[in-house]
Write an enzyme that holds these catalytic residues in place. Structure first.
Site, PDB file in Angstrom:
ATOM      1  N   GLY A  17       0.845  -1.240  -0.133  1.00 35.29           N
ATOM      2  CA  GLY A  17      -0.038   0.018  -0.069  1.00 35.29           C
ATOM      3  C   GLY A  17       0.953   1.212   0.112  1.00 35.29           C
ATOM      4  N   GLY A  66       3.868   7.451   3.231  1.00 30.03           N
ATOM      5  CA  GLY A  66       4.789   6.890   2.464  1.00 30.03           C
ATOM      6  C   GLY A  66       4.429   5.432   2.196  1.00 30.03           C
ATOM      7  N   LYS A  67       5.250   4.557   1.630  1.00 29.62           N
ATOM      8  CA  LYS A  67       4.664   3.058   1.351  1.00 29.62           C
ATOM      9  C   LYS A  67       4.631   2.139   2.463  1.00 29.62           C
ATOM     10  CE  LYS A  67       7.023   3.495  -3.289  1.00 29.62           C
ATOM     11  NZ  LYS A  67       7.942   3.088  -4.325  1.00 29.62           N
ATOM     12  N   ASP A  83      -8.953  11.545  10.648  1.00 27.78           N
ATOM     13  CA  ASP A  83      -8.766  11.036   9.324  1.00 27.78           C
ATOM     14  C   ASP A  83      -9.483   9.740   9.027  1.00 27.78           C
ATOM     15  OD1 ASP A  83      -7.747  11.503   6.640  1.00 27.78           O
ATOM     16  OD2 ASP A  83      -5.647  10.400   7.030  1.00 27.78           O
TER      17      ASP A  83
END
Length: 877
Positions: free
Chosen positions: A548, A553-554, A665
């Site tokens: 993902g 970041g990754k 979020d």
């Protein structure tokens, strides 16, 4: 700052004497659509036939054809994004030119998603057509990440070519050994820029009220310049798809809402008894739908006198731009001149002091008009915003108003052979945001206007559709929060990469933000990993282990301690989520333990790397299982269980910890599923604690995800736990309808899922938009309770929204209605229902929640029974 920018303005009038110059519009017969990397091509959602690109490649090409590992559900259609062609050396396409006297409309498509054996994040390319450089050092991956887009479309209007073929040369740039492209469109374009060569003049204005003196002149031939489309918006109207465009040009016209400064103006549609008459204007210039709607300032004269109707666009500096206005007056009843007169400003300079639509239409009502203005934006102070404003003019005008129907912005080379701009970066955009925050007035502002009266309100739900289409989330933040000073209690952010663990703690003075030191308590509650351990766990961050990509970041799949699977989130130095988010995640999760919160195992901060290690969630995100073509399609029962689990996690954050914790979020990608399909709320990098909630809110800079963001929070910058409730309401409708929170390719009323679902719910036709996989499988009473709960979550005012506890218990009641369609409930539930005899719903679990919350806090094991939710007693940890 804008006084330092050299502005060159002029207009092109459309007159009947030019009518003979209009070229006939071309159609699809002269068009070429290439699905790059495809063997057979295909048909897209607009019924266009795409051909394979193979026969147009030069001989000896060693390119590779491939397919994405998976397609994101927000990608508009399979073609041209079902395939891509990768190049490792300079390669050319030779496309046949059927008409050497007409302009060429060229579109380039890029879909920077994972591909087998190719890492698109390392792809940089240059692309030229003949001697004209269109792209240089272009990274589709960086552009998509920075602009929050899944795919990139670059559109150009090229001058006629004398050759029978158009050569498109693609070259890997610099040290990059990789270039790729997904699709190419080539359409013979009619004459969109007709009339004599304009004389470009510069104007100055001292007070914004009177036109200034001409200070310089030069001739510029728009016809002889190649152009890049920057924006094309249907002002006051909805998205117009390519199939509905005029002249066979297959253009997309987007909603203007994301670009409207302060959310001002109102959209108006033409009445059905009126007819558009193109008269002197060729019909291919813009489709009818553009002229059938407009954005007006409104009809309150006293209000209109005190503000400008303004749009703000992000552009590349050091280029010249053509700004095309589309007008069609259908709101003025009188046919008298001076009925509707207004001024036009571009970047604070007056472009035209009097636009009188009645006079320009020569008394012909509902007649389309276009005017072009040319402006030069230099980069003396790094400014890359283009401000466009209109304001009422003429003391004797009947209406104190101003309107616009459509806007197009084209970049021209300004005498150079290059149209290539820089790759956008979120950090650059946020620097612009921080710079703009300290300013007091936007360009074009009137000196006598009351500064205190200019409030900035943006309606998030309708605005965000264009955000996804144009990738202007950062611009929207800039213009909506410009001039909002940070209060004493507001947070500050930093992208500093100074170490924050061990013997090298940073201080506020070093980072430019608040303290970035991890507390000893947090550090002792989770494991510290060395960078060597992290690299070993991820096979040195092998791309094949990426599961993902997020704002931080990754995320990699990894293995620690021999056989323990973990998810490892590695920071991206170009990300907007830096030290503060890293610290917040550790501080939050190290102290929280709950069945429905993702568990933080540890972290690594070494050699400028910031890494977080979590429990591995084998079933990924909730979003992955909702949209067609993705992983397992969830049953309604599974979806209810997942919603209840996520609600339990959020309820615990709001009420079960030492302080109120607001996630900030909440979205479907931040709800993870483990191997037993248990939902766990994740990603606490933006979370805020409320140690002093006696004011009911925390004042803070707005952060979150468009489509889910609480509009009240956005307007007031006052964060409460009800902001999480709003976001969760969007998730509930996302679960029910199986579609993204934002989809810019739909009509205006459907772009925002929150708006669309609420409208359907209130009209009583919600069942028409639910996931087809669920049709006939939801108990009607269950659906009613679920939809009512989601609707209440999306109330405009936070005070009218339920608490997460109330949401949770309504969802649990909906689950019982689904499992017990005959209304049979447990004995314990029936007994508890007797607590509140005044409740409108005799089976409401809200009443039970209020009476048993104190009993729940006595149970500290974190387990739950079959029905009732329990929170963890913080004193028992």
């Amino acid at each position: 700052m804008l006084t330092e920018i050299r502005i060159l303005l002029l207009f092109i009038c459309v007159s009947s004497s030019w009518r003979v110059l209009h070229a006939a519009a071309t159609g699809d017969k002269n068009s070429l659509f290439l699905a790059c990397g495809s063997q057979n091509g295909g048909t897209d959602g607009d019924n266009r036939k795409w051909d394979s690109d193979t026969k147009y490649l030069v001989s000896g090409d060693k390119s590779v054809m491939t397919q994405p590992q998976s397609n994101d559900p927000s990608v508009p259609s399979v073609v041209p994004y079902a395939n891509a062609r990768f190049f490792q050396s300079e390669t050319s396409y030779n496309l046949p030119v059927t008409n050497q006297t007409s302009r060429i409309l060229l579109r380039l498509h890029f879909y920077p998603t994972p591909y087998p054996n190719f890492n698109v994040s390392n792809s940089y390319l240059s692309l030229s057509v003949g001697k004209v450089e269109l792209l240089s050092n272009f990274s589709a991956y960086i552009t998509a990440q920075a602009l929050s887009q899944n795919y990139i479309i670059k559109e150009y209007l090229l001058t006629p070519v004398s050759s029978p073929t158009l050569e498109i040369k693609i070259t890997p740039f610099g040290n990059s050994s990789l270039a790729f492209i997904s699709g190419i469109e080539m359409i013979n374009s009619p004459d969109l820029f007709f009339g004599p060569d304009p004389v470009m003049a510069g104007f100055s204005s001292n007070d914004g009220a009177n036109s200034g003196d001409v200070v310089s002149q030069q001739t510029i031939s728009v016809k002889e310049n190649n152009m890049e489309l920057m924006y094309r918006v249907n002002v006051g109207g909805q998205f117009i798809p390519p199939k509905n465009d005029s002249g066979g040009l297959m253009r997309s016209w987007y909603d203007d809402t994301p670009f409207v400064y302060g959310g001002s103006g109102v959209g108006i549609a033409m009445t059905s008894n009126m007819t558009i008459r193109y008269d002197d204007l060729p019909s291919y210039v813009a489709p009818l739908a553009v002229y059938q709607t407009c954005r007006s300032m409104g009809f309150e004269s006293n209000v209109n006198k005190n503000y400008n109707l303004t749009w703000v666009f992000n552009v590349d500096a050091n280029f010249t731009y053509v700004v095309r206005f589309h007008w069609c007056d259908f709101i003025v009843d009188s046919m008298k001149i001076n009925s509707l007169v207004f001024k036009v400003y571009i970047n604070g300079q007056i472009a035209e002091s009097e636009i009188d639509l009645v006079a320009m239409e020569h008394g012909k009502k509902a007649t389309p008009l276009v005017r072009d203005y040319v402006t030069r934006v230099d980069d003396k102070k790094g400014d890359n915003l283009l401000w466009i404003s209109v304001h009422p003019a003429g003391a004797s005008a009947t209406l104190v108003n101003a309107i616009v129907n459509g806007l197009e912005i084209f970049k021209i080379g300004g005498g150079t052979t290059s149209l290539a701009g820089k790759n956008p970066t979120m950090s650059d955009l946020m620097k612009k945001y921080q710079e703009e925050q300290s300013k007091q007035e936007p360009p074009g502002k009137f000196a006598d206007q009351d500064k205190s009266s200019n409030s900035n309100t943006v309606i998030i739900s309708s605005a965000a559709g264009g955000v996804a289409a144009f990738g202007v989330a950062a611009v929207l933040v800039i213009v909506a929060l410009k001039r909002k000073k940070r209060s004493a209690g507001a947070e500050s952010s930093t992208n500093s990469w100074l170490p924050i663990y061990g013997n090298s703690h940073t201080s506020a003075s070093k980072s430019g933000g608040g303290s970035t030191t991890i507390s000893s308590d947090a550090a002792s509650n989770c494991r510290y990993f060395s960078l060597a351990e992290i690299k070993q766990a991820t096979k040195n961050f092998d791309e094949s282990n990426v599961i993902g990509v997020g704002g931080f970041g990754k995320v990699y799949k990894g293995v620690i301690d021999g056989d323990t699977k973990v998810a490892i989130k590695r920071s991206n130095p170009s990300s907007e989520q830096g030290v503060n988010e890293f610290q917040t995640e550790i501080e939050m999760l190290s102290k929280l333990r709950h069945r429905h919160l993702v568990s933080l195992i540890g972290f690594c901060e070494e050699n400028r790397e910031m890494v977080l290690v979590y429990d591995y969630m084998s079933h990924g995100t909730l979003r992955e299982h909702l949209y067609k073509g993705n992983k397992t399609i969830l049953s309604w029962k599974q979806r209810l269980d997942i919603c209840i689990g996520a609600a339990r996690g959020l309820h615990y954050l709001h009420t079960g910890a030492k302080y109120t914790i607001i996630h900030r979020d909440v979205k479907s990608t931040n709800i993870l599923l483990n191997d037993k399909w248990v939902a766990k709320v994740s990603d606490f990098g933006l979370s805020k604690t409320g140690p002093n909630m006696n004011q009911g809110h925390v004042t803070t800079v707005v952060k979150g995800s468009f489509g889910y963001l609480d509009p009240e929070y956005f307007r007031r910058q006052q964060l409460t736990e009800k902001s999480d409730v709003y976001s969760y309401g969007v998730v509930l409708f996302e679960v029910l309808c199986a579609r993204p929170a934002l989809n810019p390719n739909l009509s205006k009323e459907q772009v925002s899922l929150a708006d669309w679902a609420l409208a359907c719910q209130r009209k009583g036709n919600l069942e028409d938009i639910i996931d087809p996989q669920l049709k006939g499988k939801i108990n009607p009473e269950c659906l009613k309770k679920f939809a009512e709960t989601a609707e209440k979550c999306l109330a405009d005012n936070g005070i009218n929204r339920p608490s997460m506890g109330d949401v949770l218990w309504n969802l649990e009641y909906a689950l019982q209605l689904q499992e017990n369609p005959d209304g049979v409930i447990s004995t314990s539930e029936a007994t508890t229902n007797q607590v509140d005899h005044n409740n409108d719903d005799p089976h409401s679990l809200i009443a039970m929640h209020r009476s048993t919350l104190s009993l729940e806090s006595e149970n500290a094991d974190g387990n739950t029974d079959d029905v009732f939710s329990q929170i963890v007693n913080p004193a028992g940890r």
